[in-house]
Design a protein around this motif. Sequence first.
Motif, mmCIF file in Angstrom:
data_model
loop_
_atom_site.group_PDB
_atom_site.id
_atom_site.type_symbol
_atom_site.label_atom_id
_atom_site.label_comp_id
_atom_site.label_asym_id
_atom_site.label_seq_id
_atom_site.Cartn_x
_atom_site.Cartn_y
_atom_site.Cartn_z
ATOM 1 N N ASP A 35 0.843 -1.191 0.000
ATOM 2 C CA ASP A 35 0.000 0.000 0.000
ATOM 3 C C ASP A 35 0.884 1.249 0.000
ATOM 4 N N LYS A 36 0.540 2.224 -0.833
ATOM 5 C CA LYS A 36 1.408 3.408 -0.945
ATOM 6 C C LYS A 36 1.497 4.177 0.364
ATOM 7 N N TRP A 37 0.412 4.247 1.124
ATOM 8 C CA TRP A 37 0.455 5.002 2.380
ATOM 9 C C TRP A 37 1.344 4.300 3.392
ATOM 10 N N VAL A 38 1.293 2.982 3.438
ATOM 11 C CA VAL A 38 2.150 2.217 4.344
ATOM 12 C C VAL A 38 3.611 2.459 3.983
ATOM 13 N N THR A 39 3.916 2.389 2.705
ATOM 14 C CA THR A 39 5.288 2.613 2.249
ATOM 15 C C THR A 39 5.778 3.995 2.653
ATOM 16 N N LEU A 40 4.937 5.009 2.458
ATOM 17 C CA LEU A 40 5.348 6.371 2.780
ATOM 18 C C LEU A 40 5.471 6.600 4.288
ATOM 19 N N VAL A 41 4.571 6.021 5.075
ATOM 20 C CA VAL A 41 4.667 6.162 6.536
ATOM 21 C C VAL A 41 5.940 5.489 7.043
ATOM 22 N N LEU A 42 6.205 4.269 6.583
ATOM 23 C CA LEU A 42 7.420 3.576 7.019
ATOM 24 C C LEU A 42 8.674 4.359 6.618
ATOM 25 N N ALA A 43 8.675 4.916 5.422
ATOM 26 C CA ALA A 43 9.824 5.704 4.972
ATOM 27 C C ALA A 43 9.974 6.966 5.823
ATOM 28 N N GLY A 61 -1.054 14.745 0.756
ATOM 29 C CA GLY A 61 -2.153 14.062 0.091
ATOM 30 C C GLY A 61 -2.833 12.984 0.914
ATOM 31 N N ALA A 62 -2.276 12.641 2.056
ATOM 32 C CA ALA A 62 -2.897 11.625 2.913
ATOM 33 C C ALA A 62 -3.979 12.294 3.748
ATOM 34 N N SER A 63 -5.196 11.803 3.621
ATOM 35 C CA SER A 63 -6.283 12.362 4.435
ATOM 36 C C SER A 63 -6.075 11.942 5.893
ATOM 37 N N GLN A 64 -6.734 12.651 6.786
ATOM 38 C CA GLN A 64 -6.635 12.325 8.205
ATOM 39 C C GLN A 64 -7.105 10.894 8.447
ATOM 40 N N LYS A 65 -8.213 10.529 7.801
ATOM 41 C CA LYS A 65 -8.755 9.179 7.960
ATOM 42 C C LYS A 65 -7.763 8.125 7.472
ATOM 43 N N MET A 66 -7.172 8.349 6.299
ATOM 44 C CA MET A 66 -6.249 7.363 5.726
ATOM 45 C C MET A 66 -4.984 7.239 6.564
ATOM 46 N N LEU A 67 -4.453 8.371 7.029
ATOM 47 C CA LEU A 67 -3.241 8.328 7.839
ATOM 48 C C LEU A 67 -3.510 7.618 9.165
ATOM 49 N N THR A 68 -4.654 7.894 9.771
ATOM 50 C CA THR A 68 -5.018 7.234 11.027
ATOM 51 C C THR A 68 -5.185 5.735 10.825
ATOM 52 N N GLU A 95 6.644 5.514 16.158
ATOM 53 C CA GLU A 95 8.033 5.129 15.938
ATOM 54 C C GLU A 95 8.070 3.709 15.382
ATOM 55 N N LEU A 96 9.070 3.430 14.555
ATOM 56 C CA LEU A 96 9.243 2.078 14.050
ATOM 57 C C LEU A 96 9.683 1.152 15.177
ATOM 58 N N THR A 97 9.133 -0.047 15.194
ATOM 59 C CA THR A 97 9.595 -1.093 16.111
ATOM 60 C C THR A 97 10.806 -1.761 15.465
ATOM 61 N N ASP A 98 11.388 -2.719 16.155
ATOM 62 C CA ASP A 98 12.504 -3.464 15.553
ATOM 63 C C ASP A 98 12.054 -4.139 14.259
ATOM 64 N N LEU A 99 10.858 -4.698 14.279
ATOM 65 C CA LEU A 99 10.309 -5.339 13.080
ATOM 66 C C LEU A 99 10.140 -4.312 11.961
ATOM 67 N N GLY A 100 9.634 -3.145 12.307
ATOM 68 C CA GLY A 100 9.448 -2.075 11.327
ATOM 69 C C GLY A 100 10.763 -1.555 10.777
ATOM 70 N N ARG A 101 11.779 -1.477 11.641
ATOM 71 C CA ARG A 101 13.100 -1.024 11.167
ATOM 72 C C ARG A 101 13.692 -2.014 10.178
ATOM 73 N N GLY A 102 13.420 -3.298 10.388
ATOM 74 C CA GLY A 102 13.886 -4.312 9.435
ATOM 75 C C GLY A 102 13.253 -4.130 8.065
ATOM 76 N N LEU A 103 11.992 -3.747 8.042
ATOM 77 C CA LEU A 103 11.289 -3.522 6.779
ATOM 78 C C LEU A 103 11.645 -2.164 6.182
ATOM 79 N N HIS A 104 12.007 -1.213 7.017
ATOM 80 C CA HIS A 104 12.296 0.147 6.543
ATOM 81 C C HIS A 104 13.383 0.179 5.482
ATOM 82 N N ALA A 105 14.414 -0.626 5.653
ATOM 83 C CA ALA A 105 15.512 -0.620 4.675
ATOM 84 C C ALA A 105 15.002 -0.975 3.282
ATOM 85 N N VAL A 106 14.120 -1.945 3.207
ATOM 86 C CA VAL A 106 13.557 -2.363 1.920
ATOM 87 C C VAL A 106 12.653 -1.266 1.358
ATOM 88 N N VAL A 107 11.825 -0.698 2.214
ATOM 89 C CA VAL A 107 10.888 0.343 1.789
ATOM 90 C C VAL A 107 11.645 1.585 1.311
#
Length: 130
Positions: A35-43, A61-68, A95-107
């Motif tokens: 999902d583009k919003w997930v990718t942008l939030v993680l980045a 461009g992310a609406s309040q509802k979509m970001l939430t 904040e990114l968790t350890d799991l999220g930081r692992g995915l962040h590099a790819v994103v």
Amino acid sequence: MATLTAAQRRQHDRQAYDAFLAACPARKVLDRISDKWVTLVLAALGDGPKRYSDLSRIIAGASQKMLTQTLRSLERDGLVSRTVTAGVPVRVDYELTDLGRGLHAVVRQLKEWAEGHIEEIEQARAAYDA
């Protein structure tokens, strides 16, 4: 149920988590992170914790509802943590968790690749459409 050998168990485990198979639960993960919003939030969270308002400014461009919704789904998946600090007004940091930081590099690489190749993609699209 028959007893499986160690080799058979390994083979079964490989098949159970093969995203090419329709029933594989990893497909849900791929669906979420594509999902583009997930990718942008993680980045956006890659360089440290951010408040909701910071994320809202960074991700145009992310609406309040979509970001939430995106933040809640990432928190549910264990990729993002939410910290509430009492005060007036209440402060909420993501904040990114350890799991999220692992995915962040790819994103981050995916985002950089898209930014670096957009001109080539636009040219290919124009040529195809012509």
